[in-house]
Design a protein around this motif. Structure first.
Motif, mmCIF file in Angstrom:
data_model
loop_
_atom_site.group_PDB
_atom_site.id
_atom_site.type_symbol
_atom_site.label_atom_id
_atom_site.label_comp_id
_atom_site.label_asym_id
_atom_site.label_seq_id
_atom_site.Cartn_x
_atom_site.Cartn_y
_atom_site.Cartn_z
ATOM 1 N N THR A 47 -14.253 -4.209 -4.897
ATOM 2 C CA THR A 47 -13.585 -4.306 -3.603
ATOM 3 C C THR A 47 -12.206 -3.668 -3.719
ATOM 4 O O THR A 47 -11.484 -3.899 -4.692
ATOM 5 C CB THR A 47 -13.431 -5.771 -3.140
ATOM 6 O OG1 THR A 47 -12.821 -6.539 -4.180
ATOM 7 C CG2 THR A 47 -14.779 -6.380 -2.814
ATOM 8 N N PHE A 48 -11.859 -2.852 -2.737
ATOM 9 C CA PHE A 48 -10.586 -2.125 -2.722
ATOM 10 C C PHE A 48 -9.833 -2.412 -1.430
ATOM 11 O O PHE A 48 -10.441 -2.692 -0.387
ATOM 12 C CB PHE A 48 -10.814 -0.605 -2.795
ATOM 13 C CG PHE A 48 -11.337 -0.112 -4.110
ATOM 14 C CD1 PHE A 48 -10.464 0.278 -5.124
ATOM 15 C CD2 PHE A 48 -12.705 -0.018 -4.340
ATOM 16 C CE1 PHE A 48 -10.946 0.746 -6.334
ATOM 17 C CE2 PHE A 48 -13.198 0.455 -5.545
ATOM 18 C CZ PHE A 48 -12.318 0.834 -6.545
ATOM 19 N N VAL A 49 -8.511 -2.308 -1.498
ATOM 20 C CA VAL A 49 -7.678 -2.285 -0.302
ATOM 21 C C VAL A 49 -6.853 -1.007 -0.344
ATOM 22 O O VAL A 49 -6.487 -0.519 -1.422
ATOM 23 C CB VAL A 49 -6.769 -3.519 -0.197
ATOM 24 C CG1 VAL A 49 -7.591 -4.771 0.061
ATOM 25 C CG2 VAL A 49 -5.920 -3.698 -1.451
ATOM 26 N N VAL A 50 -6.590 -0.462 0.834
ATOM 27 C CA VAL A 50 -5.833 0.794 0.945
ATOM 28 C C VAL A 50 -4.772 0.621 2.027
ATOM 29 O O VAL A 50 -5.073 0.153 3.128
ATOM 30 C CB VAL A 50 -6.751 1.977 1.299
ATOM 31 C CG1 VAL A 50 -5.930 3.269 1.392
ATOM 32 C CG2 VAL A 50 -7.870 2.135 0.277
ATOM 33 N N ALA A 51 -3.534 0.969 1.697
ATOM 34 C CA ALA A 51 -2.434 0.843 2.652
ATOM 35 C C ALA A 51 -1.652 2.145 2.714
ATOM 36 O O ALA A 51 -1.560 2.873 1.713
ATOM 37 C CB ALA A 51 -1.509 -0.301 2.261
ATOM 38 N N THR A 52 -1.094 2.442 3.877
ATOM 39 C CA THR A 52 -0.249 3.626 4.048
ATOM 40 C C THR A 52 1.049 3.224 4.738
ATOM 41 O O THR A 52 1.107 2.234 5.466
ATOM 42 C CB THR A 52 -0.957 4.704 4.898
ATOM 43 O OG1 THR A 52 -1.301 4.137 6.172
ATOM 44 C CG2 THR A 52 -2.206 5.219 4.203
ATOM 45 N N THR A 53 2.085 4.012 4.502
ATOM 46 C CA THR A 53 3.351 3.792 5.192
ATOM 47 C C THR A 53 4.178 5.063 5.130
ATOM 48 O O THR A 53 3.954 5.935 4.271
ATOM 49 C CB THR A 53 4.133 2.620 4.563
ATOM 50 O OG1 THR A 53 5.224 2.265 5.433
ATOM 51 C CG2 THR A 53 4.718 2.996 3.204
ATOM 52 N N ALA A 54 5.108 5.163 6.050
ATOM 53 C CA ALA A 54 6.056 6.282 6.060
ATOM 54 C C ALA A 54 7.360 5.825 5.425
ATOM 55 O O ALA A 54 7.756 4.660 5.536
ATOM 56 C CB ALA A 54 6.297 6.751 7.490
ATOM 57 N N SER A 55 8.027 6.728 4.748
ATOM 58 C CA SER A 55 9.313 6.395 4.141
ATOM 59 C C SER A 55 10.379 6.253 5.218
ATOM 60 O O SER A 55 10.361 6.942 6.234
ATOM 61 C CB SER A 55 9.718 7.473 3.142
ATOM 62 O OG SER A 55 9.857 8.721 3.807
ATOM 63 N N LYS A 56 11.284 5.322 4.977
ATOM 64 C CA LYS A 56 12.415 5.146 5.878
ATOM 65 C C LYS A 56 13.588 5.991 5.401
ATOM 66 O O LYS A 56 13.660 6.348 4.232
ATOM 67 C CB LYS A 56 12.806 3.668 5.919
ATOM 68 C CG LYS A 56 11.719 2.755 6.448
ATOM 69 C CD LYS A 56 12.152 1.293 6.400
ATOM 70 C CE LYS A 56 11.061 0.374 6.916
ATOM 71 N NZ LYS A 56 11.456 -1.061 6.846
#
Length: 478
Positions: free
Chosen positions: A94-103
């Motif tokens: 089982t995997f989780v994947v997250a994304t975000t933009a730099s501030k």
């Protein structure tokens, strides 16, 4: 106005490892599960041109996303999820994947912390088990005991689930591949042991769990992508060089026993990658294995672009036991011992020196099970000695080992038991020690007296260590 384009990042984590790696006592299956997770996060760079690896560990990966906006980033995220939910990972992981933009003005370390928090939140909201495909069967997997048997798969004459079969096959392949990498593709002429009975060869085994000391704190000091990449490169280099030297030593020792045969390698790699490593070796080879690994770790410091320097050190938990005990149970004990070894560390890794490579050990040769936490057990079972007496740093390993060899060669063993019994009853032991020295040959008494002073010091409680280590030292100095 700041026209600098926004940067996007993606983090992958394999989660719920108790159900994807540590759900069977079969060595090859455990190795295969952990190595498949490592493979999953390392192959991302090759499979997705718009992802560039920043930091990749055993089951986690941080990547820079080549995307212009959130919509494009989400499309990449979905493609990555589809890959991780496909063959062969769908059968066990089982995997989780997250994304975000730099501030604006944000450090990469802080951005990574936000991604870690998002991954943890996703884990709370998803099943902890990779559900197997429906099959018509009335029996469970003979090695895992949970997933259904998948006809006609069998392992060790036991009915196996597809999850176990896939991992076990990969585990056998990965062992040879890993050792080849350590030898730059030129693997020596060795023969692998197929079970722990063969590895033990009429002695106990030692399961060693290594974990980097405060590596998370050190990563928090990585301000730019190059810091992460250099840190990963140094750690991986240390571990490969250490494993190579451990293998070379094992081969050299076995050649003395089997001079005209292919060399049997009495070594198992249970867990590899990231900050944690688990090895299984014959009990008598545990101390030299620890010494080699710690010494190799001490050779290459890490320096950030901002100028901070860190000596990279490890702690280890070591369990000595019979080869037929359940390996999942033993590795849990080794993990707890490693945590105990870390108790004396400061929270500032800039202060670490070579002596912060340390280990805590437990000798389970005479019993099978511990019904409480390791620290309470040691403090009770070995009273008046404490956990600290069973902890050694890099510089103490050689002294402890060689002084113990002096004692096992010449000190009367039956007197050790008398001394230990007196200690545990709260009785004085000085007269018992004097009588024991008088029994020994006069020519070795000065050496024995010096060995006792070096190992015991002012803590008479450490006589329990002498009794405990007596059969675990082997016959060769290190």
């Amino acid at each position: 106005m700041d026209n600098q384009p926004q940067e996007w990042y993606l983090r992958i984590e394999a989660v719920n490892l108790d159900h994807s790696v540590f759900d069977t006592n079969d060595i090859s299956t455990i190795r295969g599960g952990s190595s498949l997770l490592l493979e999953a996060v390392t192959k991302i760079n090759d499979l997705f041109e718009n992802l560039k690896g920043v930091s990749v560990g055993a089951s986690t990966g941080l990547y820079r996303v080549a995307a212009s906006d959130e919509m494009e980033t989400n499309a990449i995220k979905q493609a990555v999820l589809s890959y991780l939910q496909g063959e062969p990972y769908c059968h066990f992981a089982t995997f989780v994947v997250a994304t975000t933009a730099s501030k604006k003005g944000e450090s990469l370390a802080n951005l990574n912390k936000r991604l870690i928090a998002e991954c943890a939140w996703q884990q709370y909201r998803t099943p902890s088990f990779s559900f197997p495909a429906y099959v018509e069967t009335d029996e469970e997997c003979g090695l895992g005991g949970v997933r259904p048997w998948f006809d006609p798969l069998k392992v060790k004459d036991k009915k196996a689930s597809k999850s176990v079969h896939i991992r076990r096959d990969h585990g056998k392949y990965f062992r040879k591949t890993l050792y080849k990498q350590c030898f730059d593709g030129e693997l020596p002429d060795i023969e692998f042991t197929n079970d722990l009975n063969s590895l033990a060869y009429n002695e106990d085994i030692a399961l060693i769990h290594f974990d980097g000391n405060r590596f998370g704190n050190i990563r928090d000091e990585c301000g730019v992508k190059e810091d992460y990449q250099q840190f990963d490169s140094i750690v991986q280099g240390i571990q490969k060089k250490a494993l190579r030297k451990i293998i070379e030593y094992a081969i050299e020792q076995e050649k003395e026993r089997h001079p005209n045969q292919t060399t049997p390698l009495r070594l198992e790699t249970l867990l590899w990658g990231g900050d944690e490593i688990e090895l299984i070796v014959p009990a008598s080879k545990a101390w030299i294995t620890l010494k080699i690994f710690f010494e190799e770790a001490s050779k290459t410091p890490f320096r950030t672009k901002a100028g901070k320097q860190f000596n990279l050190t490890y702690s280890a938990g070591v369990v000595f036991c019979r080869h037929n005990l359940p390996i999942l149970q033993i590795r849990r004990y080794a993990d707890q011992l490693c945590t105990l070894a870390k108790q004396q560390l400061t929270d500032n890794p800039e202060d670490f020196s070579n002596s912060d490579n340390r280990l805590a050990y437990l000798n389970m040769s005479s019993f099978d099970l511990i019904e409480r936490d390791i620290e309470s057990f040691i403090n009770s079972y070995h009273a008046p000695a404490t956990v600290k007496d069973f902890t050694f740093n890099l510089h103490e390993i050689g002294t402890m080992h060689n002084t113990m060899m002096t004692l096992t060669r010449s000190f009367p063993k039956n007197k050790v038991y008398d001394i230990v019994e007196a200690l545990q009853m709260g009785s004085p032991i000085d007269e018992e020690v004097s009588r024991a020295l008088k029994i020994a040959e006069s020519s070795v008494r000065p050496a024995l007296d010096q060995a006792i002073k070096e190992l015991i010091g002012v803590r008479k409680e450490r006589w329990l260590i002498i009794g405990d280590l007596w059969n675990l030292i082997g016959k060769q100095a290190i």
